[in-house]
Design an enzyme around this catalytic site. Structure first.
Site, PDB file in Angstrom:
ATOM      1  N   GLY A 181       0.857  -1.177   0.000  1.00  0.00           N
ATOM      2  CA  GLY A 181       0.000   0.000   0.000  1.00  0.00           C
ATOM      3  C   GLY A 181       0.891   1.224   0.000  1.00  0.00           C
ATOM      4  O   GLY A 181       2.105   1.119   0.233  1.00  0.00           O
ATOM      5  N   GLN A 189       3.170   9.908   1.845  1.00  0.00           N
ATOM      6  CA  GLN A 189       4.455   9.236   1.596  1.00  0.00           C
ATOM      7  C   GLN A 189       5.086   9.688   0.283  1.00  0.00           C
ATOM      8  O   GLN A 189       6.280   9.479   0.078  1.00  0.00           O
ATOM      9  CB  GLN A 189       4.273   7.714   1.581  1.00  0.00           C
ATOM     10  CG  GLN A 189       3.903   7.128   2.934  1.00  0.00           C
ATOM     11  CD  GLN A 189       3.785   5.616   2.853  1.00  0.00           C
ATOM     12  OE1 GLN A 189       2.729   5.091   2.479  1.00  0.00           O
ATOM     13  NE2 GLN A 189       4.860   4.910   3.171  1.00  0.00           N
ATOM     14  N   CYS A 240       7.484  -0.722   6.332  1.00  0.00           N
ATOM     15  CA  CYS A 240       6.933   0.472   5.688  1.00  0.00           C
ATOM     16  C   CYS A 240       7.972   1.047   4.745  1.00  0.00           C
ATOM     17  O   CYS A 240       9.146   1.129   5.106  1.00  0.00           O
ATOM     18  CB  CYS A 240       6.566   1.488   6.769  1.00  0.00           C
ATOM     19  SG  CYS A 240       5.889   3.023   6.126  1.00  0.00           S
ATOM     20  N   LEU A 241       7.530   1.470   3.559  1.00  0.00           N
ATOM     21  CA  LEU A 241       8.469   2.056   2.597  1.00  0.00           C
ATOM     22  C   LEU A 241       9.083   3.351   3.139  1.00  0.00           C
ATOM     23  O   LEU A 241      10.146   3.761   2.700  1.00  0.00           O
ATOM     24  CB  LEU A 241       7.758   2.327   1.265  1.00  0.00           C
ATOM     25  CG  LEU A 241       7.315   1.070   0.510  1.00  0.00           C
ATOM     26  CD1 LEU A 241       6.440   1.447  -0.679  1.00  0.00           C
ATOM     27  CD2 LEU A 241       8.521   0.255   0.038  1.00  0.00           C
ATOM     28  N   HIS A 276      -2.759   0.069   8.579  1.00  0.00           N
ATOM     29  CA  HIS A 276      -1.440   0.683   8.387  1.00  0.00           C
ATOM     30  C   HIS A 276      -1.537   1.895   7.449  1.00  0.00           C
ATOM     31  O   HIS A 276      -0.988   2.962   7.745  1.00  0.00           O
ATOM     32  CB  HIS A 276      -0.465  -0.368   7.820  1.00  0.00           C
ATOM     33  CG  HIS A 276       0.910   0.163   7.530  1.00  0.00           C
ATOM     34  ND1 HIS A 276       2.025  -0.230   8.240  1.00  0.00           N
ATOM     35  CD2 HIS A 276       1.347   1.049   6.604  1.00  0.00           C
ATOM     36  CE1 HIS A 276       3.088   0.409   7.760  1.00  0.00           C
ATOM     37  NE2 HIS A 276       2.700   1.190   6.758  1.00  0.00           N
ATOM     38  N   GLU A 277      -2.233   1.722   6.317  1.00  0.00           N
ATOM     39  CA  GLU A 277      -2.297   2.811   5.332  1.00  0.00           C
ATOM     40  C   GLU A 277      -3.104   3.994   5.846  1.00  0.00           C
ATOM     41  O   GLU A 277      -2.704   5.150   5.666  1.00  0.00           O
ATOM     42  CB  GLU A 277      -2.880   2.311   4.002  1.00  0.00           C
ATOM     43  CG  GLU A 277      -2.011   1.293   3.284  1.00  0.00           C
ATOM     44  CD  GLU A 277      -0.543   1.683   3.195  1.00  0.00           C
ATOM     45  OE1 GLU A 277      -0.227   2.884   3.018  1.00  0.00           O
ATOM     46  OE2 GLU A 277       0.302   0.788   3.320  1.00  0.00           O
ATOM     47  N   HIS A 329      -1.267   6.373   8.102  1.00  0.00           N
ATOM     48  CA  HIS A 329      -0.427   7.394   7.453  1.00  0.00           C
ATOM     49  C   HIS A 329      -1.197   8.700   7.252  1.00  0.00           C
ATOM     50  O   HIS A 329      -0.628   9.788   7.301  1.00  0.00           O
ATOM     51  CB  HIS A 329       0.052   6.904   6.081  1.00  0.00           C
ATOM     52  CG  HIS A 329       1.259   6.012   6.144  1.00  0.00           C
ATOM     53  ND1 HIS A 329       2.461   6.424   6.672  1.00  0.00           N
ATOM     54  CD2 HIS A 329       1.457   4.743   5.721  1.00  0.00           C
ATOM     55  CE1 HIS A 329       3.350   5.433   6.585  1.00  0.00           C
ATOM     56  NE2 HIS A 329       2.760   4.394   6.013  1.00  0.00           N
TER      57      HIS A 329
END
Ligand code: ZN
Length: 191
Positions: A49, A54, A102-103, A144-145, A148
């Site tokens: 995701g 981000q 996480c990226l 998680h997404e 953000h």
């Protein structure tokens, strides 16, 4: 479409709550291009995701997709889902410990308690209302997404910091046990 740079932990944009998107803004060509860029950047980086902050865009938008992901080989597939102004409502008190990465947090993973069942309300990229339930391991990906978009990263929710691990040491010391637990969850919920 173009690939965007991904912000990493420490950049203030990851800590700012994203602003709501208006319907007119959502339907504009500029915003539709942003959605395409978000998807392309997520796929290029093998993310499960990616949220707009981000890629340095402080708007309430995220994309989720899992399809034989090399970063998360045990995750069940999730078809491409674009969420605008999403809200997550837990529909149970039950949680599971999800080993997240996480990226925006390079080379670190940790255990995060996530609800096993949530309701997701959002708009799709055409502005149509979405309202659905997500269960099991996939529910962790959604939580998680959407975090953000609240200015949170998974590290904020790690309860036991001794679970933090590099990706190499995850594979070496933690992956086997976690995959067993993840499989049991996927079997129970089918996702
Ligand atoms: Zn993330």
């Amino acid at each position: 479409m173009s690939l965007r740079k991904i912000a990493t932990i420490g950049h203030p944009i990851l800590r700012r709550p994203a602003r709501q998107v208006t319907r007119d803004e959502l339907l504009s060509p500029t915003f539709q291009r942003l959605i395409d860029d978000l998807i392309e950047t997520m796929r290029d980086a093998n993310g499960a995701g990616l949220a707009a902050p981000q890629i340095y865009e402080p708007v309430s938008l995220c994309a989720i997709e899992v399809d034989n992901n090399p970063r998360y080989p045990y995750k069940p597939p999730i078809p491409l889902t674009v969420l605008v102004n999403p809200e997550i409502i837990p529909i149970t008190d039950e949680t599971f410990d999800n080993y997240e990465g996480c990226l925006s947090v390079p080379n670190l993973r940790g255990l995060v308690p996530r609800y096993t069942q949530v309701r997701v309300q959002a708009l799709d990229r055409q502005g149509n209302p979405l309202d659905f339930h997500v269960r099991g391991l996939s529910a962790g990906t959604y939580q998680h997404e959407v975090d953000h978009l609240l200015g949170k990263v998974f590290l904020d929710r790690v309860r036991d910091t001794t679970s933090l691990t590099t990706w190499a040491d995850f594979e070496r010391f933690h992956q086997r046990a976690f995959i067993e637990r993840a499989k049991a969850l996927v079997e129970r919920f089918g996702s």
